[in-house]
Design an enzyme around this catalytic site. Structure first.
Site, PDB file in Angstrom:
ATOM      1  N   PHE A 130      23.493  58.720  44.730  1.00 12.25           N
ATOM      2  CA  PHE A 130      23.880  58.868  46.130  1.00 12.25           C
ATOM      3  C   PHE A 130      24.122  60.349  46.411  1.00 12.25           C
ATOM      4  O   PHE A 130      24.835  61.018  45.655  1.00 12.25           O
ATOM      5  CB  PHE A 130      25.135  58.050  46.421  1.00 12.25           C
ATOM      6  CG  PHE A 130      25.455  57.965  47.887  1.00 12.25           C
ATOM      7  CD1 PHE A 130      24.582  57.340  48.759  1.00 12.25           C
ATOM      8  CD2 PHE A 130      26.613  58.524  48.397  1.00 12.25           C
ATOM      9  CE1 PHE A 130      24.861  57.263  50.115  1.00 12.25           C
ATOM     10  CE2 PHE A 130      26.901  58.457  49.749  1.00 12.25           C
ATOM     11  CZ  PHE A 130      26.023  57.823  50.616  1.00 12.25           C
ATOM     12  N   LYS A 161      32.561  47.555  50.833  1.00 11.48           N
ATOM     13  CA  LYS A 161      31.286  46.843  50.764  1.00 11.48           C
ATOM     14  C   LYS A 161      31.537  45.382  50.402  1.00 11.48           C
ATOM     15  O   LYS A 161      31.940  44.589  51.243  1.00 11.48           O
ATOM     16  CB  LYS A 161      30.360  47.541  49.758  1.00 11.48           C
ATOM     17  CG  LYS A 161      30.039  48.998  50.110  1.00 11.48           C
ATOM     18  CD  LYS A 161      29.109  49.620  49.086  1.00 11.48           C
ATOM     19  CE  LYS A 161      28.938  51.119  49.295  1.00 11.48           C
ATOM     20  NZ  LYS A 161      28.260  51.452  50.554  1.00 11.48           N
TER      21      LYS A 161
END
Length: 397
Positions: free
Chosen positions: A113, A210
């Site tokens: 990421f 998430k």
């Protein structure tokens, strides 16, 4: 056996919406607003500042940290909450470099990421001591480990493709080479089984908004191997990381526990929201969820191959080799995602051509998968990329 029909009722999903974006943000637990309002009234409202002692606010980071530890196989009192994932990565990297002072390389992969990479690049530039961030292809990581590498920073589940690194194999190899390991579990926690203790990981970090459904910007966590707790030096030494924070000494003395990685005041409201969301998991294991996720993702991939053959599936064929999202590739990916969203199938897009579908069995079922395949088939027939409306981009994709 878990009744996933029942768990779906725990969440507020707007009528008519197929929500397949839990890999980015989990939905609102249905009973949370009323519970949080009641808690805020009873604690902040009635106790005001007394809540720090009487409502246990000051210990929330430790309390929730131990609840999070259950998801990653962490021993008690080795996981702490607070701040953002970027800050926790910064802490782990700074501490890792201190543990390996003669080595100068931070090893990561070019599919990590970007924020993780930015943090590493920013830290090395700030230190200005010859440190280097080495970016390699994911499959080359294991062959790039040597006695020059100080620390390895990897995200277990690739945020784009869903590909899983072999966490145990890479950690074992790193240990043999004397490399401090840092694993970003942002796309793992609540989605795939992880055991940080069994794998002998040094540091693990992750977010909670998430698959844990902690809400937008909910606090991050950091785990530290208990063998390192008294050795690590955090590059951010906040007041609550002090051994005796309420003595207000002008000289910093780190706590002898995981608390040395606390930076500032506990984000009480965010932690309270997360605490409630974690209650949904009572009686449910990550293994239960992962098994169901693999079933649903297989159904989704089969549907794509049958009905949308011009779209490429870039997630691994073997379900154990991927996380809980399925990634597709198409040169007009953004227009396709916009069409899906306007037809009430929520997924997301990542540059340059990546379409992601998060599969979270706590609230996703076979009907969601079928609807997603149907609307994706409609999109391929309609070809939305031919129309200017579908080329106009939002800031958040």
């Amino acid at each position: 056996m878990v009744d996933f029909h029942q768990t779906k009722d725990f969440f507020h999903i707007p009528d008519g919406l197929t929500y397949l974006c839990g890999n980015s943000l989990g939905p609102l637990p249905r009973d949370l607003p009323a519970a949080l309002t009641s808690q805020l009234s009873a604690e902040w409202g009635e106790m005001i500042i007394g809540g720090w002692n009487n409502a246990g606010w000051m210990n929330l980071s430790e309390k929730i940290g131990n609840r999070i530890g259950r998801f990653i196989g962490a021993p008690k009192d080795t996981t702490i909450m607070g701040d953002t994932l970027s800050i926790k990565i910064f802490q782990a990297l700074g501490a890792a470099l201190k543990l390996n002072p003669k080595r100068k390389i931070i090893l990561t992969d070019n599919s990590n990421f970007p924020s993780d990479i930015y943090i590493a690049q920013g830290l090395t530039a700030f230190l200005n001591q010859g440190y280097k961030v080495k970016l390699v292809n994911p499959e080359e990581i294991i062959n790039e480990m040597n006695d020059q590498v100080a620390t390895m920073l990897l995200t277990e589940v690739d945020y784009k493709t869903g590909i899983r690194h072999d966490l145990v194999e890479l950690t074992t190899k790193a240990k043999l080479e004397g490399i401090v390991t840092i694993w970003d579990l942002a796309h793992s926690i609540g989605a795939v089984p992880v055991n940080v203790q069994k794998a002998d990981i040094d540091f693990a970090v992750g977010c909670t908004y998430k698959y844990l459904n902690g809400g937008p910007g909910s606090p991050a966590f950091i785990y530290t191997n208990p063998k390192l707790l008294t050795q690590i030096q955090s590059p951010i030494t906040g007041w609550l990381g002090h051994a005796n924070p309420f003595q207000f000494s002008l000289d910093y003395e780190p706590a002898s526990t995981i608390n040395r990685l606390i930076v500032g005041t506990p984000p009480v409201i965010g932690l309270s929201v997360l605490d409630f969301a974690l209650g949904i998991w009572e009686g449910i294991t990550v293994e239960d969820v992962h098994d169901k996720s693999m079933q649903l993702s297989e159904k989704f991939i089969d549907g794509i191959k049958s009905h949308c053959p011009t779209i490429k599936v870039i997630s691994p064929e073997n379900p154990v080799d991927r996380g809980s999202h399925v990634a597709l590739e198409h040169p007009e990916g953004y227009a396709i995602v916009k069409f899906l969203i306007e037809n009430s199938v929520i997924c997301d897009f990542r540059e340059p051509d990546n379409i992601r579908f998060g599969i979270a069995p706590l609230y996703n079922d076979a009907a969601d998968i079928q609807r997603a395949v149907e609307v994706l088939t409609m999109a391929m027939e309609y070809q939305p990329w031919k129309y200017e409306h579908y080329q106009s981009r939002n800031f958040v994709t």
